[in-house]
Design an enzyme around this catalytic site. Structure first.
Site, mmCIF file in Angstrom:
data_model
loop_
_atom_site.group_PDB
_atom_site.id
_atom_site.type_symbol
_atom_site.label_atom_id
_atom_site.label_comp_id
_atom_site.label_asym_id
_atom_site.label_seq_id
_atom_site.Cartn_x
_atom_site.Cartn_y
_atom_site.Cartn_z
ATOM 1 N N VAL A 1 -70.614 -18.242 10.643
ATOM 2 C CA VAL A 1 -69.815 -17.162 9.792
ATOM 3 C C VAL A 1 -69.760 -17.536 8.557
ATOM 4 O O VAL A 1 -69.879 -16.789 7.652
ATOM 5 C CB VAL A 1 -68.551 -16.589 10.555
ATOM 6 N N LYS B 1 -73.338 -17.603 -6.167
ATOM 7 C CA LYS B 1 -72.189 -17.026 -6.228
ATOM 8 C C LYS B 1 -71.260 -17.337 -7.262
ATOM 9 O O LYS B 1 -71.017 -18.550 -7.503
ATOM 10 C CB LYS B 1 -71.518 -17.205 -4.861
#
Length: 505
Positions: free
Chosen positions: A49, A80
């Site tokens: 995840v 990011k």
């Protein structure tokens, strides 16, 4: 007389935690005669995840001599620059947690205090994040790296990645094996613990008894060594961090490829959206006390713009908290075996990395000095507690009303550490962080100001600086950020360029 050295390390469990640990140790063990082995079962699925990271991973890659471009191609990674939070404060609002410093320091003081002084003097300042280069790049969906050369963001390592956790583990696996890690695919059938409380060996189905001097438990929530064999306890934080489940449902890539993570507050938790090169990772972290799974699926589907019947998400149970002893005897727990804090600030891989870096600082001989073990456990506990406090900060400052989940957070008892931080901040505008902190002052200021929590005053030291000069510097920062942003390409263009056909890797 000194004790014999630790020459053999056995890692139990693969996945991201196991292969990050193996790559780290194999790199540092080169030319020392020490060995690293990793045993993993083919029957244990990975959680997969945690697809967003923080800037510490940049340092990890650089420290281990791993080429960033190859890593990004092999891990389906994108850049990011921070997190955009939507609807967290009161609904229909947005704020940012950017990476790196926000504007920097002026006269040895955080820019925050001069920004606040400017507001208090009636100047129409924008949000605190308006002084962040990373926020400007994120809003314009620009890459932090030019098509050739470098930039101030890259040089300072003030950025991170979105990545496919499974692909990243496979990439590291190749590096770890190439650097000498012995890889065994097998099932652990029994852990042997000696009368001295140390692990004496591990029985496997195909390879028999495996022995080592030091054992690294990367067996996930099961914690096969640390908990099942050694009986180490767990500190449960479910009454402080309320979310206990997550839904995960990837979607095909979209036309937009923003260089940031999107976090959207929903009725009983929050949803993430993470762009990769081959898909968009989506998830909903929620509290089962306030919403049933089927209702959560429907709410999640509405956010994604799809029919609930077509979603079919993976359902993941979260065990929030940490080991009482991250290191016990000759066993160190890493990754989910050591603990878990919800992925709001993408700290899963950071804690794996931090666990290995601190282990290297206190790397033992066969005496397993209790002082080393004590300091390691104190450091790791401090890291977990800081992350807990930082995540809790996002919730307890909310002004949302009407949803029982958000109302409940207003009554969550604050840990003393967070209560003290907030009390000091509200009085003085200062945020004091420890030497080995995970988050810098500017990160705390980003969340505090983003949630519209401003202190009574700024630091008195701000009055010692020439205010007109400071006002000029604030303008220079904004102008400089705009000039830098104009030199950098669209994020999608950069990602497509490094993944073009014919590229190596």
């Amino acid at each position: 007389m000194s004790a014999p050295p630790v020459n053999n390390v056995l890692i139990v469990g693969g996945g991201t935690a196991g292969w990050m640990a193996a790559t780290f140790l194999a790199t540092h063990f080169r030319n020392t005669g020490r060995t690293v082995s990793l045993v993993e079962s083919s029957n244990v699925p990975t959680i997969g995840v945690g697809e967003a990271t923080v800037p510490t991973l940049v340092a990890y890659l650089r420290q281990l001599g791993i080429d960033e471009t190859e890593f990004m191609r092999r891990s389906h990674a994108t850049y990011k620059l921070g997190i955009r939070f939507t609807n967290w404060r009161a609904g229909n609002d947005t704020y940012w947690h950017p990476f790196g410093v926000t504007g920097g320091r002026i006269d040895e003081l955080e820019l925050f205090h001069f920004w606040l002084k400017s507001i208090r003097n009636g100047y129409p300042e924008g949000p605190f994040s308006s002084y962040s280069l990373q926020v400007l790049l994120a809003e314009q969906e620009r890459s932090p790296r030019p098509l050739s050369g470098t930039s101030v963001v890259i040089d300072r390592g003030q950025y991170a990645y979105h990545l496919d956790a499974g692909a990243f583990a496979e990439f590291l696996k190749g590096i770890a094996i190439e650097r000498g890690t012995r890889h065994l695919v097998d099932d652990v059938t029994r852990v042997v613990v000696g009368e001295n409380g140390l692990i004496a060996g591990i029985h496997t189905r195909e390879h028999g008894l495996l022995e080592a001097d030091l054992y690294i438990d990367c067996s996930g929530f099961k914690a096969m060594l640390a908990e099942e064999a050694l009986g180490d306890g767990y500190v449960d934080w479910s009454n402080t961090l309320l979310c206990d489940y997550a839904l995960a449902a990837p979607q095909p890539s979209s036309a937009s490829m923003p260089p940031y993570t999107r976090s959207t507050a929903l009725s009983a938790g929050w949803a993430w959206q993470i762009p990769l090169t081959h898909r968009v990772g989506n998830g909903y972290v929620f509290c089962s006390r306030f919403i049933e799974k089927d209702a959560a699926v429907r709410e999640f589907a509405t956010l994604l713009g799809v029919e609930a019947d077509s979603l079919e998400p993976r359902v993941l149970k979260m065990r929030v908290g940490h080991r009482r002893n991250f290191w016990r005897g000759n066993c160190v727990a890493i990754g989910l075996a050591s603990g878990f804090v919800e992925p709001l600030e993408s700290t899963g891989l950071l804690l794996i990395q931090r666990g290995m870096e601190v282990l290297l600082e206190y790397f033992p001989d066969k005496s397993f000095d209790p002082g080393f073990i004590k300091r390691y456990n104190e450091r790791m506990q401090a890291n977990y507690e800081e992350i807990r406090d930082f995540i809790l900060l996002h919730y307890v400052l909310t002004q949302r009303t009407g949803d029982p989940f958000w109302d409940a957070y207003r009554n969550v008892p604050l840990p003393d550490s967070l209560a003290d931080l907030l009390q000091t901040y509200r009085r003085t505008g200062t945020v004091e962080i420890p030497r080995h902190s995970v988050f810098r002052e500017s990160s705390w200021y980003s969340i505090l100001t983003g949630m519209n929590c401003l202190p009574q005053t700024y630091h008195p030291r701000a009055d010692l600086s020439d205010f007109e000069k400071i006002r000029h510097i604030l303008g220079v920062i904004v102008h400089g950020n705009r000039e830098t942003a104009a030199t950098l390409p669209p994020h999608r263009d950069y990602i497509e360029a490094i993944n073009a056909p014919g590229q190596p890797g």
